[in-house]
Design an enzyme around this catalytic site. Structure first.
Site, PDB file in Angstrom:
ATOM      1  N   GLY A 182      -8.066  -6.877   0.591  1.00  0.00           N
ATOM      2  CA  GLY A 182      -6.831  -6.726   1.350  1.00  0.00           C
ATOM      3  C   GLY A 182      -6.073  -8.030   1.488  1.00  0.00           C
ATOM      4  O   GLY A 182      -4.869  -8.104   1.198  1.00  0.00           O
ATOM      5  N   GLY A 212     -13.053  -3.290   0.879  1.00  0.00           N
ATOM      6  CA  GLY A 212     -14.452  -2.856   0.969  1.00  0.00           C
ATOM      7  C   GLY A 212     -14.809  -1.866  -0.129  1.00  0.00           C
ATOM      8  O   GLY A 212     -15.877  -1.958  -0.744  1.00  0.00           O
ATOM      9  N   ARG A 246       0.817  -1.217   0.000  1.00  0.00           N
ATOM     10  CA  ARG A 246       0.000   0.000   0.000  1.00  0.00           C
ATOM     11  C   ARG A 246       0.848   1.264   0.000  1.00  0.00           C
ATOM     12  O   ARG A 246       0.384   2.319  -0.430  1.00  0.00           O
ATOM     13  CB  ARG A 246      -0.950   0.000   1.199  1.00  0.00           C
ATOM     14  N   LYS A 257     -16.209 -14.756   4.603  1.00  0.00           N
ATOM     15  CA  LYS A 257     -17.638 -14.643   4.916  1.00  0.00           C
ATOM     16  C   LYS A 257     -18.524 -14.392   3.704  1.00  0.00           C
ATOM     17  O   LYS A 257     -18.292 -13.466   2.941  1.00  0.00           O
ATOM     18  CB  LYS A 257     -17.849 -13.507   5.894  1.00  0.00           C
TER      19      LYS A 257
HETATM   20  P1  ADP Z   1     -10.214 -10.192   1.283  1.00  0.00           P
HETATM   21  O1  ADP Z   1      -9.554  -9.391   2.378  1.00  0.00           O
HETATM   22  O2  ADP Z   1      -9.299 -10.455   0.142  1.00  0.00           O
HETATM   23  O3  ADP Z   1     -11.529  -9.599   0.868  1.00  0.00           O
HETATM   24  P2  ADP Z   1     -11.417 -11.981   3.192  1.00  0.00           P
HETATM   25  O4  ADP Z   1     -11.100 -11.002   4.269  1.00  0.00           O
HETATM   26  O5  ADP Z   1     -12.826 -12.176   2.819  1.00  0.00           O
HETATM   27  O6  ADP Z   1     -10.543 -11.645   1.885  1.00  0.00           O
HETATM   28  O7  ADP Z   1     -10.898 -13.428   3.607  1.00  0.00           O
HETATM   29  C1  ADP Z   1      -9.559 -13.713   3.852  1.00  0.00           C
HETATM   30  C2  ADP Z   1      -9.428 -14.798   4.885  1.00  0.00           C
HETATM   31  O8  ADP Z   1     -10.215 -15.924   4.542  1.00  0.00           O
HETATM   32  C3  ADP Z   1      -8.016 -15.287   4.995  1.00  0.00           C
HETATM   33  O9  ADP Z   1      -7.493 -14.881   6.229  1.00  0.00           O
HETATM   34  C4  ADP Z   1      -8.128 -16.802   4.900  1.00  0.00           C
HETATM   35  O10 ADP Z   1      -7.368 -17.501   5.836  1.00  0.00           O
HETATM   36  C5  ADP Z   1      -9.604 -17.031   5.144  1.00  0.00           C
HETATM   37  N1  ADP Z   1     -10.058 -18.319   4.590  1.00  0.00           N
HETATM   38  C6  ADP Z   1      -9.964 -18.753   3.324  1.00  0.00           C
HETATM   39  N2  ADP Z   1     -10.410 -20.012   3.218  1.00  0.00           N
HETATM   40  C7  ADP Z   1     -10.804 -20.396   4.454  1.00  0.00           C
HETATM   41  C8  ADP Z   1     -11.341 -21.602   5.000  1.00  0.00           C
HETATM   42  N3  ADP Z   1     -11.566 -22.669   4.241  1.00  0.00           N
HETATM   43  N4  ADP Z   1     -11.617 -21.627   6.312  1.00  0.00           N
HETATM   44  C9  ADP Z   1     -11.377 -20.539   7.097  1.00  0.00           C
HETATM   45  N5  ADP Z   1     -10.883 -19.381   6.636  1.00  0.00           N
HETATM   46  C10 ADP Z   1     -10.588 -19.303   5.328  1.00  0.00           C
HETATM   47 MG    MG Z   2      -9.976  -9.261   4.461  1.00  0.00          MG
END
Ligand code: ADP
Ligand code: MG
Length: 405
Positions: A360, A384, A37, A202
């Site tokens: 992120g 976001g 960043r 999520k």
């Molecule tokens: P981003 O920041 O790219 O939008 P998120 O915050 O939605 O992504 O999700 C990232 C997290 O999701 C990571 O820390 C990763 O460990 C977790 N994750 C991915 N697959 C799984 C899984 N099968 N079970 C639990 N956590 C998971």
């Molecule tokens: Mg995230």
């Protein structure tokens, strides 16, 4: 696009510019573990300096309750910025106040300083617009122009992003300009096939964007932690895997809508099931049809998509002309469960059309896995913000810079 960009009209020679960036980098015991960043706004800083501006760099870091949260000081950021830029970047101890104004008022053209974490001042994020305005007015007394280059915060009504740009001349920085340009390409007549890959933790975080994308995408590929809610909705046992029980009906509705829109939803056909949520957990690959055996045996928690799914996802991605990817395919932070994310990231680098990584953790994942930024069409710095942009929301921090959809 009517965004007020630097190239268009900015004459900042001799002006004092507040450059609002998103230097919200991960810091572990004073050490920055991913400086993506900071690198991302450096071209804007260099541009401003080359035009003869004096620059006050402002950013947030984490969610401090006040200056007493010294572990959220921008000191490591100022040091890293100085290293990357090759010139001094003194950090002024404060967000506003006499010490800050003395330093800002003394800046000469081409000089740069940084103020402390803007969230040390509670007015930055206050729900009360008059408090935010009060803070912005203090800054506006000492700076001539505002350049917003923190794409990660343009979806928020905060003093440095929303109120201050209204009080001074204001422009989008080079990074915000690029983000808007690329994300606009995703929302207006993207080349087909257009595939969106979703993962991460999520469903509830991402459902808005998934729904909004249904009319424009051809294929939605789902992995990561969120996939278990989809699998469960289809009647598969998911054991102790990440599950949002209260989203099951919503997810069923979404699958039906996808079908109505003619969107193909691609789900994994195999899963890496582990004994526990830990880096060295015992694990095995199970086909979806056999999850039952893991769930009732030793391996009850899904931490990555399986190798067959990874190969298939990669093929779908490579065959697409436009790809947007948000959310890791597995718990990439643990080496044993990073394979799916690794294979998918590799496939994105092989897309001949436009490939965009947003989020992120996703951006951090591709860097941690050793990919270069330049391997991708674009890595969005806003998690976001990029999702809200794709959803079609009005982003206050962009609107204030003249942008209209
Ligand atoms: P981003 O920041 O790219 O939008 P998120 O915050 O939605 O992504 O999700 C990232 C997290 O999701 C990571 O820390 C990763 O460990 C977790 N994750 C991915 N697959 C799984 C899984 N099968 N079970 C639990 N956590 C998971
Ligand atoms: Mg995230």
């Amino acid at each position: 696009m009517s965004l007020r960009t630097l190239g268009s009209s900015a004459d900042l020679d001799g002006q004092v510019v507040l450059l609002r960036v998103d230097a919200n980098v991960p810091v572990d015991q004073g050490v920055i573990t991913d400086d993506g960043r900071i690198r991302a706004f450096l071209p804007t800083l260099e541009w401003l300096v080359s035009k003869g501006a004096a620059v006050v760099v402002a950013s947030h870091l984490g969610r401090p309750s006040g200056p007493e949260d010294t572990h959220l000081s921008l000191a490591p950021v100022a040091r890293r910025l100085a290293e990357l830029w090759g010139k001094a970047v003194p950090l002024i101890n404060g967000v506003t106040g006499p010490e800050v104004w003395t330093a800002v008022d003394a800046l000469l053209p081409g000089q740069v300083c940084m103020v402390e974490n803007v969230r040390f001042d509670p007015r930055e994020t206050s729900q009360d617009a008059s408090e935010r305005l009060e803070l912005a007015m203090e800054w506006a007394d000492h700076v001539d122009a505002t350049v917003v280059d923190g794409f990660g915060v343009v979806h928020r009504k905060q003093a440095s992003v929303y109120e201050l740009p209204r009080l001074t001349t204001s422009y989008a920085g080079l990074l915000v300009e690029k983000e808007v340009e690329v994300l606009t390409r995703l929302t207006t007549e993207p080349e087909r096939p257009y595939t969106v890959v979703l993962g991460g933790s999520k469903v509830s975080d991402k459902l808005g964007v998934i729904e909004a994308l249904l009319p424009s995408v051809d294929i939605i590929v789902v992995g990561g932690g969120m996939v278990f809610t989809l699998l469960k909705a289809q009647g598969h046992p998911v054991g102790s895997s990440l599950l949002e029980e209260n989203m099951l009906d919503t997810v069923r509705g979404f699958m039906a809508k996808a079908h109505d829109h003619g969107v193909t939803v691609v789900l994994p056909t195999d899963i890496v099931m582990a004994q526990s949520f830990s880096p060295d957990a015992g694990h095995e690959v199970l086909p979806i049809a056999a999850l039952e055996s893991g769930v009732h045996g030793a391996h009850a928690i899904g931490l990555d998509i399986g190798p067959e799914s990874a190969r298939h996802f990669a093929q779908v991605v490579r065959d697409s002309a436009t790809v947007f990817w948000n959310g890791p395919m597995g718990v990439f932070e643990f080496d044993a469960f990073a394979h799916g994310t690794q294979v998918l990231a590799q496939a994105l680098t092989e897309v001949t059309g436009l490939s965009v990584v947003g989020g992120g953790d996703s951006a951090a994942a591709v860097r941690a896995l050793g990919f270069a930024e330049s391997d991708f069409g674009h890595i969005s710095t806003g998690g976001g913000a990029s999702l809200e942009f794709l959803e079609g929301s009005v982003l206050p921090g962009l609107e204030i810079l003249g942008w209209q959809r």
